[in-house]
Write a protein that holds these residues in place. Structure first.
Motif, short mmCIF file in Angstrom:
data_model
loop_
_atom_site.label_atom_id
_atom_site.label_comp_id
_atom_site.label_asym_id
_atom_site.label_seq_id
_atom_site.Cartn_x
_atom_site.Cartn_y
_atom_site.Cartn_z
N GLY A 567 0.78 -1.31 0.00
CA GLY A 567 0.12 -0.02 -0.09
C GLY A 567 0.90 1.46 -0.05
N GLY A 568 0.06 2.44 0.18
CA GLY A 568 0.87 3.65 0.20
C GLY A 568 -0.10 4.30 1.08
N TYR A 569 0.45 5.26 2.24
CA TYR A 569 -0.15 5.63 3.37
C TYR A 569 0.02 7.00 3.42
N GLN A 570 -1.23 7.80 3.45
CA GLN A 570 -1.08 9.32 3.80
C GLN A 570 -2.31 9.51 4.93
N ALA A 571 -1.72 10.48 6.17
CA ALA A 571 -2.61 10.76 7.17
C ALA A 571 -2.30 12.08 7.51
N ILE A 572 -3.45 12.65 8.29
CA ILE A 572 -3.43 13.98 8.84
C ILE A 572 -4.20 13.86 10.07
N VAL A 573 -3.62 14.03 11.41
CA VAL A 573 -4.34 14.20 12.64
C VAL A 573 -4.61 15.68 12.95
N ARG A 574 -5.73 15.80 13.49
CA ARG A 574 -5.83 17.27 14.42
C ARG A 574 -5.95 17.05 15.65
N ASP A 575 -4.94 17.71 16.44
CA ASP A 575 -5.00 17.71 17.97
C ASP A 575 -5.98 18.51 18.52
N PRO A 576 -6.95 17.76 19.15
CA PRO A 576 -8.39 18.21 19.71
C PRO A 576 -8.04 19.40 20.55
N GLN A 577 -6.91 19.50 21.23
CA GLN A 577 -6.68 20.53 22.35
C GLN A 577 -6.19 21.89 21.55
N THR A 578 -5.25 21.66 20.73
CA THR A 578 -4.65 22.98 20.09
C THR A 578 -5.01 23.13 18.69
N GLY A 579 -5.62 22.04 18.03
CA GLY A 579 -6.01 22.28 16.45
C GLY A 579 -4.97 21.98 15.58
N VAL A 580 -3.79 21.66 16.01
CA VAL A 580 -2.59 21.86 15.15
C VAL A 580 -2.69 20.56 14.64
N TYR A 581 -2.26 20.72 12.99
CA TYR A 581 -2.36 19.28 12.38
C TYR A 581 -1.06 18.78 12.30
N HIS A 582 -0.95 17.28 12.38
CA HIS A 582 -0.10 16.36 12.07
C HIS A 582 -0.15 15.80 10.71
N GLY A 583 0.98 15.78 10.07
CA GLY A 583 0.68 15.02 8.70
C GLY A 583 1.89 14.03 8.61
N ALA A 584 1.56 12.99 7.69
CA ALA A 584 2.50 11.89 7.16
C ALA A 584 2.30 11.28 6.00
N THR A 585 3.24 11.09 5.63
CA THR A 585 3.29 10.09 4.21
C THR A 585 4.13 8.69 4.33
N GLU A 586 4.62 8.07 3.69
CA GLU A 586 5.41 7.03 3.89
C GLU A 586 6.60 6.60 2.68
N MET A 587 7.39 5.82 3.17
CA MET A 587 8.48 5.51 2.33
C MET A 587 8.30 4.69 1.13
N ARG A 588 7.14 3.97 0.90
CA ARG A 588 7.02 2.89 -0.02
C ARG A 588 6.37 3.93 -1.30
N LYS A 589 5.88 5.04 -1.18
CA LYS A 589 5.64 5.99 -2.39
C LYS A 589 6.56 7.28 -2.45
N ASP A 590 6.52 7.93 -3.43
CA ASP A 590 6.87 9.17 -3.68
C ASP A 590 6.45 10.56 -2.79
N GLY A 591 5.56 10.15 -1.94
CA GLY A 591 4.48 11.27 -1.53
C GLY A 591 5.32 12.17 -0.42
N GLN A 592 4.80 13.25 -0.09
CA GLN A 592 5.10 14.11 0.94
C GLN A 592 3.77 14.82 1.76
N ALA A 593 4.09 15.27 2.93
CA ALA A 593 3.15 15.81 3.71
C ALA A 593 3.88 17.32 3.78
N LEU A 594 2.79 18.30 3.58
CA LEU A 594 3.13 19.79 3.65
C LEU A 594 1.98 20.45 4.35
N GLY A 595 2.56 21.53 5.29
CA GLY A 595 1.47 22.39 6.00
C GLY A 595 2.27 23.88 5.96
N TYR A 596 1.22 24.66 6.51
CA TYR A 596 1.58 25.99 6.51
C TYR A 596 0.90 26.65 7.70
#
Length: 596
Positions: A567-596
């Motif tokens: 497979g090929g995994y992507q994910a975003i978590v939203r911290d329920p206290q701060t609202g800050v996002y955590h992003g992730a991809t993985e080594m099995r694909k070319d992908g990237q997580a980006l934020g601002y």
């Protein structure tokens, strides 16, 4: 630490073993193979998640992630950015998706505080009966994977406009402009995608007779062979098609010039799809189903005709055992996951189909009671040679891309899109620049099966987006590509985080299992010919000790070094206290997580 390290890649330890490579003169020279370097925090085989406060995108291609972030910065919603990224991936990752395929999405709307599900899958040709279809198969007992026979109406473009009509902010012209520009001017091909382009071309070349018309696809994607890593790839035909969609909306695709071009093309090559099939198409808003796991976490998936509820059935089975009592990479954990998968997929093969034609007993399948009943069938000491589907207690009765985007308002989009088998059918209509899906290969030919081929019917679908809640609040938008890997991959990521405390990135990088086999939705109802025990494929990070224990328990275990089947995994978590996002991809694909 042991619980997660047991599931780490074996190369994480430094390994210096002699090998040989060729220098520029062609002569062999010794080479030292070096394992992973060290990290000051976290597991040595992973990397840091990405953190950002205002928006996040995680896709299978860095340029698509950049496009999504640019759309968010312009004031676009998470849905706008997801559509923009999906369009870009159809150009940049044609090995997994495109506007010739289908789309499913789960959307968290912060205004209504609700999850919305979209089924953007298309149907079979309305003018081809089961009897005619069987006659066209000319005695074959399976539907061919290439050529016109498995092609169903592509649902992606209508799916875009359904989502945009409900949650969009920017115009579709603004959303599609970056991809149109890249299609005209070109983009450098990424390494994993180049690998898949080469493997797809080899497979197409072996199946040219089955495909029939392959000149258009060759001219679009393989004019000089498979594009290489770093080679600049252009697709001006796709740019023109997307420009028509940007200007004319979804009707340009389903009832305008594009649909008429497709109609002419399929008539010319002897295919079954017609203009009327496109004109009649529509997406369907559906209610996601959610089940409790433990510690306040709920997994949410889409109902059939997708296989999403298989992940929920696995969850209902596995919550009856405390997996955290074992090391994460242990034979016990892998055994329970595998047996839960096998049990759930027996029901997938028996019940999952187009609900408009054959409604499944979903309340029963997702009940806690049924989960306990199925869990009781698992032998803790050995693999059960054969499971069967459950008996409903009723009154009366791949390849894919996944992406996720979140915006400053808290909207989160979980979107998956696919042409099914690799790049799809091998067919590209004259001058349109995209390949048609071969999703119709997934019908059963058993006339008594709920998933049997019928005119104007959606086939069983493997592609599934996922979402998790924590204490009833939105928590995680995620997914994992790859046919039957998807439900079991969703469950493994959830277990990594909830039971074993991995962070978002580690949960995707950790070595996985992929059980393959058992009855399939394409079989007859009896499952004749199916390998009922199946094969348990594991990645290199699973220890030799665990592999031997699993074999002793009766599993057919294969160690697979190539991560393609996991497979090929992507994910975003939203911290329920701060609202800050955590992003992730993985080594099995070319992908990237980006934020601002």
């Amino acid at each position: 630490m042991y619980k997660t390290l047991a599931f780490a890649l074996s190369s994480a330890a430094l390994a210096f073993s002699p090998a040989f490579a060729q220098d520029q003169t062609g002569a062999e020279k010794p080479k030292l193979e070096i394992g992973a370097g060290g990290r000051p925090v976290g597991e040595p085989w992973s990397r840091s998640p990405v953190y950002a406060a205002n928006g996040m995108a995680a896709t299978a291609h860095p340029l698509a992630s950049q496009i999504a972030i640019d759309i968010l910065k312009k004031g676009g919603s998470a849905v706008d950015a997801a559509i923009a990224a999906n369009a870009a991936l159809g150009l940049m990752e044609p090995t997994g998706n495109g506007i010739g395929g289908d789309l499913f999405a789960i959307i968290w709307d912060p205004k209504t505080q609700k999850l919305y599900g979209l089924n953007g899958s298309g149907k079979s040709p309305m003018g081809t009966s089961y009897k005619q279809f069987m006659k066209q198969l000319n005695g074959s007992k399976t539907i061919p994977p290439f050529g016109p026979m498995p092609v169903t109406v592509p649902g992606t473009v209508d799916g875009w406009f359904e989502m945009h009509g409900k949650f969009g902010k920017l115009s579709m012209s603004e959303i599609l402009a970056p991809t149109i520009n890249y299609a005209r001017e070109g983009h450098p091909v990424a390494p994993v995608i180049a690998y898949y382009l080469d493997s797809n071309l080899k497979r197409f070349n072996q199946s040219v007779e089955m495909i029939g018309e392959f000149d258009n696809a060759r001219a679009t994607y393989f004019a000089d062979g498979a594009p290489k890593t770093g080679e600049v790839f252009k697709n001006p035909d796709l740019a023109n098609t997307l420009s028509k969609i940007a200007e004319g909306g979804r009707d340009a695709f389903y009832s305008g010039d594009i649909a008429r071009t497709i109609d002419t093309y399929f008539k010319r090559i002897g295919g079954n799809l017609r203009y009327e099939d496109f004109a009649a198409h529509s997406s369907k808003w559906v209610a996601p189903g959610c089940v409790d796991y433990r510690k306040g976490y709920e997994l949410c998936e889409l109902p059939p005709n997708s296989q999403g509820f298989a992940a929920l059935q696995m969850t209902n089975i596995l919550k009856n055992i405390d997996l955290a009592q074992y090391p994460r990479g242990s034979a016990e954990v892998l055994h329970y996951i595998t047996e839960a998968k096998r049990l759930a997929f027996e029901d997938v093969a028996r019940f999952y189909a187009d609900p408009d034609a054959s409604p499944a007993p979903l309340d029963w399948l997702l009940s806690d009671e049924y989960g306990k009943e199925r869990f009781a069938l698992i032998d803790s000491a050995k693999a059960t040679p054969e499971f069967g589907p459950g008996e409903p207690k009723l009154e009366g009765e791949g390849d894919t891309t996944y992406l996720t985007v979140a915006d400053k308002d808290g909207m989160m989009v979980s979107l998956i899109q696919s042409n099914y088998r690799g790049m799809g059918s091998g067919l590209v209509a004259d001058g349109l620049g995209f390949m048609f899906q071969d999703r119709g290969e997934l019908y059963s030919l058993d006339p008594n099966h709920p998933n049997v081929y019928a005119p104007g019917k959606r086939p069983f679908q493997t592609i599934i987006p996922a979402f998790m809640k924590k204490d009833g609040k939105p928590y995680m938008s995620f997914g994992l590509m790859g046919g039957g890997m998807q439900p079991q991959g969703h469950v493994q990521v959830m277990i990594n985080m909830v039971d074993f405390g991995m962070n978002l990135q580690e949960a995707g990088d950790a070595a996985r299992l992929n059980h393959d086999g058992g009855r399939q939705p394409t079989d007859d109802l009896a499952g004749n010919g199916a390998d009922l025990l199946g094969v348990l494929n594991v990645e290199p990070g699973i220890s030799d000790e665990t592999v031997e224990q699993l074999k002793a328990m009766g599993h057919k275990v294969e160690r697979v070094n190539n991560g393609a089947m996991f497979g090929g995994y992507q994910a975003i978590v939203r911290d329920p206290q701060t609202g800050v996002y955590h992003g992730a991809t993985e080594m099995r694909k070319d992908g990237q997580a980006l934020g601002y």
